[in-house]
Write a protein that holds these residues in place. Structure first.
Motif, mmCIF file in Angstrom:
data_model
loop_
_atom_site.group_PDB
_atom_site.id
_atom_site.type_symbol
_atom_site.label_atom_id
_atom_site.label_comp_id
_atom_site.label_asym_id
_atom_site.label_seq_id
_atom_site.Cartn_x
_atom_site.Cartn_y
_atom_site.Cartn_z
ATOM 1 N N SER A 160 0.508 -0.858 -0.419
ATOM 2 C CA SER A 160 0.132 0.107 0.025
ATOM 3 C C SER A 160 1.107 1.235 0.127
ATOM 4 O O SER A 160 2.238 1.100 0.583
ATOM 5 N N PRO A 161 0.574 2.096 -0.565
ATOM 6 C CA PRO A 161 1.265 3.991 -0.188
ATOM 7 C C PRO A 161 0.878 4.265 0.616
ATOM 8 O O PRO A 161 0.935 5.292 0.286
ATOM 9 N N VAL A 162 0.268 3.988 1.562
ATOM 10 C CA VAL A 162 0.674 4.995 3.247
ATOM 11 C C VAL A 162 1.113 3.557 4.102
ATOM 12 O O VAL A 162 1.228 2.250 4.068
ATOM 13 N N LEU A 163 1.590 4.055 4.608
ATOM 14 C CA LEU A 163 1.787 3.167 6.041
ATOM 15 C C LEU A 163 0.466 2.817 7.367
ATOM 16 O O LEU A 163 -0.513 3.310 6.926
ATOM 17 N N MET A 164 0.452 1.495 6.449
ATOM 18 C CA MET A 164 -0.946 1.419 7.745
ATOM 19 C C MET A 164 -0.734 0.787 9.585
ATOM 20 O O MET A 164 -0.068 0.104 10.005
ATOM 21 N N ALA A 173 3.289 -9.685 -6.558
ATOM 22 C CA ALA A 173 3.053 -8.656 -5.789
ATOM 23 C C ALA A 173 2.043 -7.332 -6.072
ATOM 24 O O ALA A 173 1.480 -7.587 -7.258
ATOM 25 N N THR A 174 1.675 -7.321 -4.973
ATOM 26 C CA THR A 174 0.604 -5.920 -5.469
ATOM 27 C C THR A 174 1.183 -4.456 -6.208
ATOM 28 O O THR A 174 1.810 -4.161 -5.743
ATOM 29 N N ALA A 175 0.626 -3.812 -6.915
ATOM 30 C CA ALA A 175 1.103 -2.549 -7.393
ATOM 31 C C ALA A 175 -0.865 -2.151 -7.510
ATOM 32 O O ALA A 175 -1.532 -2.741 -7.969
ATOM 33 N N SER A 176 -1.218 -0.589 -7.160
ATOM 34 C CA SER A 176 -2.169 -0.062 -7.171
ATOM 35 C C SER A 176 -1.935 0.970 -8.714
ATOM 36 O O SER A 176 -1.140 2.079 -9.120
ATOM 37 N N THR A 177 -3.016 0.789 -8.908
ATOM 38 C CA THR A 177 -3.946 1.587 -9.896
ATOM 39 C C THR A 177 -4.595 2.727 -9.601
ATOM 40 O O THR A 177 -4.362 4.059 -11.120
ATOM 41 N N SER A 178 -3.873 3.615 -8.993
ATOM 42 C CA SER A 178 -4.526 4.729 -8.116
ATOM 43 C C SER A 178 -3.145 5.636 -8.053
ATOM 44 O O SER A 178 -3.277 6.635 -8.228
ATOM 45 N N TYR A 179 -2.076 5.274 -8.098
ATOM 46 C CA TYR A 179 -0.730 6.050 -7.421
ATOM 47 C C TYR A 179 0.437 5.056 -8.065
ATOM 48 O O TYR A 179 1.485 5.175 -7.152
ATOM 49 N N ASN A 180 0.252 4.499 -9.297
ATOM 50 C CA ASN A 180 0.930 4.268 -10.538
ATOM 51 C C ASN A 180 0.564 5.089 -11.999
ATOM 52 O O ASN A 180 -0.793 5.060 -12.138
ATOM 53 N N ASP A 181 1.677 4.354 -12.877
ATOM 54 C CA ASP A 181 1.645 4.682 -13.867
ATOM 55 C C ASP A 181 1.151 3.710 -14.909
ATOM 56 O O ASP A 181 2.671 3.181 -14.870
ATOM 57 N N ALA A 218 -7.857 9.563 2.279
ATOM 58 C CA ALA A 218 -7.179 10.526 1.934
ATOM 59 C C ALA A 218 -5.800 10.443 2.951
ATOM 60 O O ALA A 218 -5.115 10.599 2.228
ATOM 61 N N ASP A 219 -5.336 9.084 3.464
ATOM 62 C CA ASP A 219 -4.038 9.266 3.324
ATOM 63 C C ASP A 219 -2.996 9.602 2.715
ATOM 64 O O ASP A 219 -2.375 9.634 1.841
ATOM 65 N N ALA A 220 -3.512 8.062 2.094
ATOM 66 C CA ALA A 220 -2.797 7.612 0.886
ATOM 67 C C ALA A 220 -2.948 8.800 -0.087
ATOM 68 O O ALA A 220 -2.095 9.221 -0.969
ATOM 69 N N ALA A 221 -4.121 9.346 -0.618
ATOM 70 C CA ALA A 221 -4.483 10.708 -1.776
ATOM 71 C C ALA A 221 -3.114 11.797 -1.132
ATOM 72 O O ALA A 221 -2.623 11.876 -1.784
ATOM 73 N N ARG A 222 -3.294 12.070 0.471
ATOM 74 C CA ARG A 222 -2.249 12.787 0.847
ATOM 75 C C ARG A 222 -0.837 12.824 0.934
ATOM 76 O O ARG A 222 0.040 13.565 0.473
ATOM 77 N N ASN A 223 -0.035 11.763 0.507
ATOM 78 C CA ASN A 223 0.790 11.152 0.050
ATOM 79 C C ASN A 223 1.052 11.731 -1.366
ATOM 80 O O ASN A 223 2.688 11.539 -1.931
ATOM 81 N N PHE A 224 0.264 12.102 -2.027
ATOM 82 C CA PHE A 224 0.497 12.359 -3.761
ATOM 83 C C PHE A 224 -0.269 13.422 -4.308
ATOM 84 O O PHE A 224 -0.025 13.432 -5.305
ATOM 85 N N GLY A 225 0.030 14.466 -3.264
ATOM 86 C CA GLY A 225 -0.511 15.749 -3.326
ATOM 87 C C GLY A 225 -2.268 16.076 -3.540
ATOM 88 O O GLY A 225 -2.640 16.633 -4.151
#
Length: 457
Positions: free
Chosen positions: A67-71, A102-110, A139-146
């Motif tokens: 996950s792109p956030v500390l869970m 491995a997991t990779a998110s479509t929300s915070y990758n290109d 929102a925690d993850a979103a705020r890591n990406f502006g």
């Protein structure tokens, strides 16, 4: 083929086993046991040893979530994770056959960078890569990406669908025979077989081609783990393996039939999608020994940490959850939940059906976060696996040891031989790729017989 004719998994086939590896184990209190290394979550040798153990057990694959956030609260259990494709690359050179997911998110990758990353893992591993496709809420993850917050559930899945379309186009941007490596003529690749994809969509604009040739598997095995309506529709269209959480045999059977039918209605062979429910086994020489370990893990849970996390999942103030009372009568509906909808519903149904107090629910979730936990002997664990497999509730299992490395050692040394003796599981690898282990065909290149869109220069 009608739904009644959907092939049942126990009919003349062997089951599939994936090892879901989480730091020192899936139980949140595993790190507090004397045997556990509280720093193992950032030790690559730890993960290499686990992968080698799973390979010794002839598992189809290993899997790392991300996950792109500390869970959660880092005070509660070891926090932070090594980037999973980096782990896979290190593991790939220390193993030979086991699949690497491995997991990779479509929300915070290109799509371009991710397609390149997984193609690279597929090359490094000689065809053993898999991508667990997730959308990320919160929102925690979103705020890591502006960003202030993530889009709603449906929009995230629409973006994920286009993301996968772009990634697979990029993996198809080279023909299998594009590289000719003719030293005499001085031609390394046939430029007419390397294409721009010129994708123009709602979320992405990508020219391509990928800066890597087509990898050994063409592209990694596509895995998905959502069980909401949007998640099931997405899985039926794209997934080749599905990690799911089901508490009862009846629920597992219903999910299995539903997803296979959805795939069939989209023109897919139901056997081209493997359904692997999670199971959290706590194994002892005797049932009493297994239950004693389970009880010890439950005793080590910090209930206040767990209560805060549960309140966050429910969107409630922590004071609304009293440890020795059942859940409040009024809870948000699934429609109001934007992340992990299906897991939310599973947890609420579990609590309501068994009339669990918050403290009891915390104990039930401590091992597998809604996945089915089971404490017993190796024979009992093998029996449960066989029952689900033969009943048409699973093509195999996502094995989630409560404690690592000991839980995986016990499963490999005690449960796997029983499954092998019963003719349910392989005794040796017969294939070299993850697609081969799952019995999946290598994808055809969608562009191979078409006129190139543009010659890559």
């Amino acid at each position: 083929m009608t739904s009644a004719e959907t092939p049942r998994p126990g009919a003349g086939k062997t089951l599939h086993l994936n090892a879901f590896l989480m730091s020192v184990g899936h139980h949140e209190a595993a790190w507090r046991l004397p045997e556990s290394d509280p720093h193992a979550h950032v030790d690559i040798d730890h993960y290499v040893r686990l992968a080698q153990t799973a390979e010794r057990g002839k598992f189809d694959s290993i899997f790392f979530a991300d996950s792109p956030v500390l869970m959660g609260d880092p005070g509660r259990r070891p926090g932070g994770k090594l980037e999973p494709t980096v782990i896979l690359t290190a593991v790939a050179v220390q193993t030979r056959r086991i699949g690497l997911i491995a997991t990779a998110s479509t929300s915070y990758n290109d799509p371009y960078n991710l397609a390149r990353r997984f193609a690279s893992v597929d090359f490094v591993s000689n065809g053993r890569a898999g991508w667990n496709i997730v959308t990320t809420a919160g929102a925690d993850a979103a705020r890591n990406f502006g960003l202030d917050d993530t889009p709603d559930h449906k929009l995230r899945y629409e973006k994920a669908a286009e993301f996968v379309e772009v990634a697979t186009k990029l993996w198809d941007s080279w023909d299998d025979d594009a590289i000719v490596a003719d030293k005499a003529l001085g031609v390394h690749a046939d430029a007419n077989k390397v294409r721009k994809i010129r994708h123009r969509g709602e979320f992405f604009s990508v020219d391509g081609p990928l800066n890597l040739p087509r990898s050994p598997q063409a592209y990694p095995v596509l895995v998905q783990a959502g069980s909401s309506e949007d998640g099931k529709n997405f899985a039926a269209r794209y997934a080749e393996a599905v990690f799911t959480a089901q508490q009862t045999l009846a629920d597992g059977t219903d999910f299995y039939r539903d997803l296979k039918d959805r795939a069939r209605r989209l023109g897919r062979d139901p056997e081209s999608i493997k359904i692997l429910p999670g199971i959290v086994p706590v194994i002892g020489d005797t049932e009493a020994e297994a239950r004693a370990l389970d009880a010890e893990l439950e005793r080590l849970i910090s209930p206040e940490y767990a209560r805060r996390q549960l309140a966050e999942r429910f969107g409630l103030p922590v004071e609304a959850l009293e440890l020795d009372r059942e859940l409040p009568a009024e809870l948000p509906s699934e429609d109001d939940i934007q992340g992990a909808k299906s897991r939310y519903t599973l947890i609420v149904n579990l609590a309501r059906t068994e009339r669990l107090t918050v403290r009891q629910l915390i104990a039930r979730l401590g091992g597998g976060r809604g996945h089915r936990t089971f404490a017993g002997t190796a024979e009992q664990v093998a029996g449960t696996i066989e029952e689900w497999f033969r009943a048409g509730a699973a093509d195999g299992f996502n094995v989630m040891p409560a404690v690592l490395p000991s839980g995986l050692d016990r499963f490999v040394d005690r449960v796997v031989p029983i499954l092998q003796d019963r003719g349910l599981f392989r005794t040796e690898y017969t294939e070299t790729t993850l697609r081969g282990h799952y019995g999946l065909a290598r994808p055809a290149n969608r562009f191979a017989t078409e006129t190139p869109l543009a010659v890559a220069r």
